[in-house]
Design a protein around this motif. Structure first.
Motif, PDB file in Angstrom:
ATOM      1  N   THR A 251      91.038  47.811  19.777  1.00 13.01           N
ATOM      2  CA  THR A 251      89.887  47.072  20.301  1.00 13.01           C
ATOM      3  C   THR A 251      90.206  46.426  21.635  1.00 13.01           C
ATOM      4  OG1 THR A 251      89.071  46.633  18.064  1.00 13.01           O
ATOM      5  CG2 THR A 251      88.298  45.174  19.818  1.00 13.01           C
ATOM      6  N   ASN A 252      91.367  45.800  21.729  1.00 15.85           N
ATOM      7  CA  ASN A 252      91.728  45.130  22.974  1.00 15.85           C
ATOM      8  C   ASN A 252      92.120  46.109  24.066  1.00 15.85           C
ATOM      9  OD1 ASN A 252      91.774  41.963  22.814  1.00 15.85           O
ATOM     10  ND2 ASN A 252      92.289  42.738  20.784  1.00 15.85           N
ATOM     11  N   LEU A 253      92.589  47.292  23.686  1.00 14.08           N
ATOM     12  CA  LEU A 253      92.755  48.344  24.682  1.00 14.08           C
ATOM     13  C   LEU A 253      91.404  48.700  25.293  1.00 14.08           C
ATOM     14  CD1 LEU A 253      95.259  50.835  22.996  1.00 14.08           C
ATOM     15  CD2 LEU A 253      95.740  49.275  24.880  1.00 14.08           C
ATOM     16  N   PHE A 254      90.375  48.841  24.453  1.00 13.08           N
ATOM     17  CA  PHE A 254      89.043  49.171  24.955  1.00 13.08           C
ATOM     18  C   PHE A 254      88.521  48.081  25.883  1.00 13.08           C
ATOM     19  CE2 PHE A 254      88.152  51.406  20.620  1.00 13.08           C
ATOM     20  CZ  PHE A 254      89.061  52.391  20.941  1.00 13.08           C
ATOM     21  N   VAL A 255      88.712  46.828  25.475  1.00 11.78           N
ATOM     22  CA  VAL A 255      88.249  45.719  26.317  1.00 11.78           C
ATOM     23  C   VAL A 255      88.959  45.749  27.666  1.00 11.78           C
ATOM     24  CG1 VAL A 255      88.080  43.221  26.552  1.00 11.78           C
ATOM     25  CG2 VAL A 255      87.677  44.275  24.327  1.00 11.78           C
ATOM     26  N   GLY A 256      90.282  45.951  27.641  1.00 12.89           N
ATOM     27  CA  GLY A 256      91.034  46.008  28.894  1.00 12.89           C
ATOM     28  C   GLY A 256      90.590  47.158  29.780  1.00 12.89           C
ATOM     29  N   ILE A 257      90.288  48.312  29.168  1.00 13.84           N
ATOM     30  CA  ILE A 257      89.803  49.461  29.945  1.00 13.84           C
ATOM     31  C   ILE A 257      88.472  49.122  30.615  1.00 13.84           C
ATOM     32  CG2 ILE A 257      88.871  51.798  29.742  1.00 13.84           C
ATOM     33  CD1 ILE A 257      91.006  52.304  27.571  1.00 13.84           C
ATOM     34  N   ALA A 258      87.562  48.506  29.863  1.00 15.18           N
ATOM     35  CA  ALA A 258      86.260  48.135  30.428  1.00 15.18           C
ATOM     36  C   ALA A 258      86.435  47.140  31.576  1.00 15.18           C
ATOM     37  CB  ALA A 258      85.370  47.547  29.342  1.00 15.18           C
ATOM     38  N   GLU A 259      87.275  46.147  31.369  1.00 11.84           N
ATOM     39  CA  GLU A 259      87.505  45.153  32.424  1.00 11.84           C
ATOM     40  C   GLU A 259      88.207  45.770  33.624  1.00 11.84           C
ATOM     41  OE1 GLU A 259      87.884  41.170  29.586  1.00 11.84           O
ATOM     42  OE2 GLU A 259      89.697  42.224  30.215  1.00 11.84           O
ATOM     43  N   GLY A 260      89.183  46.664  33.375  1.00  9.17           N
ATOM     44  CA  GLY A 260      89.894  47.302  34.473  1.00  9.17           C
ATOM     45  C   GLY A 260      88.993  48.206  35.291  1.00  9.17           C
ATOM     46  N   ALA A 261      88.092  48.941  34.616  1.00  6.23           N
ATOM     47  CA  ALA A 261      87.154  49.803  35.327  1.00  6.23           C
ATOM     48  C   ALA A 261      86.227  48.972  36.210  1.00  6.23           C
ATOM     49  CB  ALA A 261      86.348  50.629  34.332  1.00  6.23           C
ATOM     50  N   LEU A 262      85.808  47.826  35.709  1.00  6.71           N
ATOM     51  CA  LEU A 262      84.941  46.946  36.490  1.00  6.71           C
ATOM     52  C   LEU A 262      85.658  46.434  37.739  1.00  6.71           C
ATOM     53  CD1 LEU A 262      82.297  45.358  36.784  1.00  6.71           C
ATOM     54  CD2 LEU A 262      83.262  43.620  35.257  1.00  6.71           C
ATOM     55  N   VAL A 263      86.913  46.058  37.596  1.00  2.00           N
ATOM     56  CA  VAL A 263      87.694  45.585  38.743  1.00  2.00           C
ATOM     57  C   VAL A 263      87.879  46.696  39.773  1.00  2.00           C
ATOM     58  CG1 VAL A 263      89.984  44.799  39.470  1.00  2.00           C
ATOM     59  CG2 VAL A 263      88.894  43.779  37.477  1.00  2.00           C
ATOM     60  N   GLU A 264      88.226  47.895  39.300  1.00  2.00           N
ATOM     61  CA  GLU A 264      88.427  49.009  40.226  1.00  2.00           C
ATOM     62  C   GLU A 264      87.130  49.366  40.946  1.00  2.00           C
ATOM     63  OE1 GLU A 264      91.009  50.704  41.209  1.00  2.00           O
ATOM     64  OE2 GLU A 264      92.589  50.050  39.840  1.00  2.00           O
ATOM     65  N   ALA A 265      86.016  49.348  40.224  1.00  2.36           N
ATOM     66  CA  ALA A 265      84.730  49.654  40.838  1.00  2.36           C
ATOM     67  C   ALA A 265      84.382  48.621  41.907  1.00  2.36           C
ATOM     68  CB  ALA A 265      83.636  49.704  39.777  1.00  2.36           C
ATOM     69  N   ARG A 266      84.586  47.353  41.602  1.00  2.00           N
ATOM     70  CA  ARG A 266      84.297  46.300  42.579  1.00  2.00           C
ATOM     71  C   ARG A 266      85.156  46.461  43.824  1.00  2.00           C
ATOM     72  NH1 ARG A 266      86.443  41.351  44.088  1.00  2.00           N
ATOM     73  NH2 ARG A 266      84.864  39.834  44.816  1.00  2.00           N
ATOM     74  N   ASN A 267      86.456  46.649  43.622  1.00  2.00           N
ATOM     75  CA  ASN A 267      87.351  46.789  44.769  1.00  2.00           C
ATOM     76  C   ASN A 267      86.963  47.975  45.638  1.00  2.00           C
ATOM     77  OD1 ASN A 267      88.805  44.590  43.850  1.00  2.00           O
ATOM     78  ND2 ASN A 267      90.424  45.804  42.908  1.00  2.00           N
ATOM     79  N   TYR A 268      86.594  49.074  44.987  1.00  2.00           N
ATOM     80  CA  TYR A 268      86.252  50.274  45.746  1.00  2.00           C
ATOM     81  C   TYR A 268      84.960  50.067  46.535  1.00  2.00           C
ATOM     82  CZ  TYR A 268      85.529  55.143  46.971  1.00  2.00           C
ATOM     83  OH  TYR A 268      85.342  56.303  47.682  1.00  2.00           O
TER      84      TYR A 268
END
Length: 409
Positions: A251-268
């Motif tokens: 579950t926390n892997l999924f949460v981290g993936i969602a949060e990481g994707a959001l950070v990468e999208a924002r930075n890009y």
């Protein structure tokens, strides 16, 4: 998210200094993992150097109880904090977060199922020798056969066959293992050194995502299991918490993936985004439709994180009850875990897809490996069917019936 640590006014200056040092080590580790995550995802293979960084950051003993020299139970360290660490690493690299999460799981297995001598031996050994633990426990895979070994005397076994999805076995020093006893139809659980004669760890892990979790096949050729190495799993609600520890890792892997994707999208978008020709705005960040997309991603990731923290807190409360834990309270933990996992599952997959709608065509460059967020989520979200979890939650909503303990709930 709520910080599970006590307020500074309740902690000693020394405790605060220790925590600050730990936070700094974790931040340094995250930056190192993030800087090489795309390259390593494309390459696959065993991340030996990065696993050493995790060990050097002092994370291998986080789940070891304080009484055996570890961190669990010390200075407010409970499952909430361990899962937050997994999630933090998963934002940068969910494969390495998986390895650490399964390290915690095997340590918890020993803590829950081991006798006094086994707990002292293996938990203290994890602290003293900084062991990495591998996992060859999957009772659904019955290819690994356990046969009694009369030559060893009472309680000895020999293992013959194979086990799949053995996360973390490459480069590990110890492993938990389950073999199928054909005479009884029951699993035999044990702990053995990964280097024991007859054990072969195969480099055959080739998925579309989670490429560095070392989750290949392990072969066992008449591998000796001594009586003192057999884990006699108690038939108690507390012992069955292992399943829920495992499910909250994912579950926390999924949460981290969602949060990481959001950070990468924002930075890009902030660095490379171009406004659509009909948007009428000078910057991509000013596009109202793009803002709406980021809002949806944020809401889903935040909802998943809140539910994951809630489930971890409920697990902590159940864990503290020890052997007094009853079946109904254990089932409440299971329900909370399913509720969190459902939302996190959806958030991770959605964020991995929406990232590209937010970033545009140029973000599909293979060198960026931005698709790793969706690929990593897709590999892990197939571990058990989401529909059955939704059914369990819906059944409880209608009838107040709690989930029955299974290998996944």
């Amino acid at each position: 998210m709520n910080d599970p640590r006590p307020p500074l006014s309740q902690a000693s200056t020394q405790d605060h200094a220790t925590q600050t040092k730990g936070d700094a080590r974790l931040a340094t580790l995250i930056e190192a993992l993030r800087s090489s995550a795309a390259r390593r995802d494309l390459a696959g293979g065993h991340a030996a150097a990065e696993k050493q960084l995790i060990a050097d950051a002092g994370l291998l003993a986080l789940a070891v109880p304080h009484e055996f020299g570890g961190e669990f139970g010390k200075d407010g360290t409970r499952w909430v904090r361990l899962y937050d660490t997994i999630r933090t690493i998963a934002r940068a690299d969910s494969a390495l977060a998986h390895l650490l999460g399964f390290q915690f799981l095997q340590v918890a297995t020993v803590d829950l199922w081991g006798n006094a001598a086994q707990r002292a031996n293996w938990l203290q050994g994890t602290v003293e020798h900084r062991w990495w633990w591998g996992n060859a426990v999957n009772p659904l895979d019955t290819r690994l056969v356990a046969q009694t070994d009369e030559a060893q005397g009472k309680g000895g076994w020999r293992l013959h066959g194979k086990k799949g999805f053995c996360s973390g076995t490459t480069g590990s020093q110890m492993m938990t293992v389950s073999g199928h006893d054909p005479a009884t139809g029951n699993p035999v659980f044990a702990v053995v050194p990964t280097t024991r004669a007859g054990i072969t760890v195969h480099d055959d892990w080739d998925p579309i995502g989670q490429r560095q979790t070392d989750s290949g096949t392990v072969s066992f050729d008449a591998v000796e299991v001594r009586a003192a190495e057999v884990l006699l799993r108690p038939d108690t609600p507390r012992a069955s918490l292992r399943t829920l520890v495992s499910q909250l890792v994912l579950t926390n892997l999924f949460v981290g993936i969602a949060e990481g994707a959001l950070v990468e999208a924002r930075n890009y978008v902030l660095a490379n985004g171009r406004p659509w020709i009909n948007s009428g705005v000078p910057r991509a960040a000013d596009d109202p439709y793009l803002q709406q997309r980021f809002g949806e991603m944020r809401i889903k990731a935040l909802s998943a994180a809140v539910l994951a923290d809630r489930a971890a807190s409920i697990l902590d409360a159940a864990w503290e009850q020890g052997d007094a834990l009853d079946a109904a309270t254990r089932a409440e933990v299971s329900l909370a875990v399913s509720e969190a996992k459902i939302v996190a599952h959806r958030a991770a997959l959605d964020a991995g897809e929406q990232l590209f709608d937010a970033c545009g065509a140029r973000a599909t460059s293979a060198a960026l490996a931005l698709d790793r967020f969706w690929r990593n989520a897709r590999v892990h979200t197939l571990h058990d069917p989401l529909d059955y979890r939704v059914r369990d939650v819906g059944r409880h909503a209608l009838t107040r019936e709690l989930p029955e303990p299974t290998l996944y709930t």
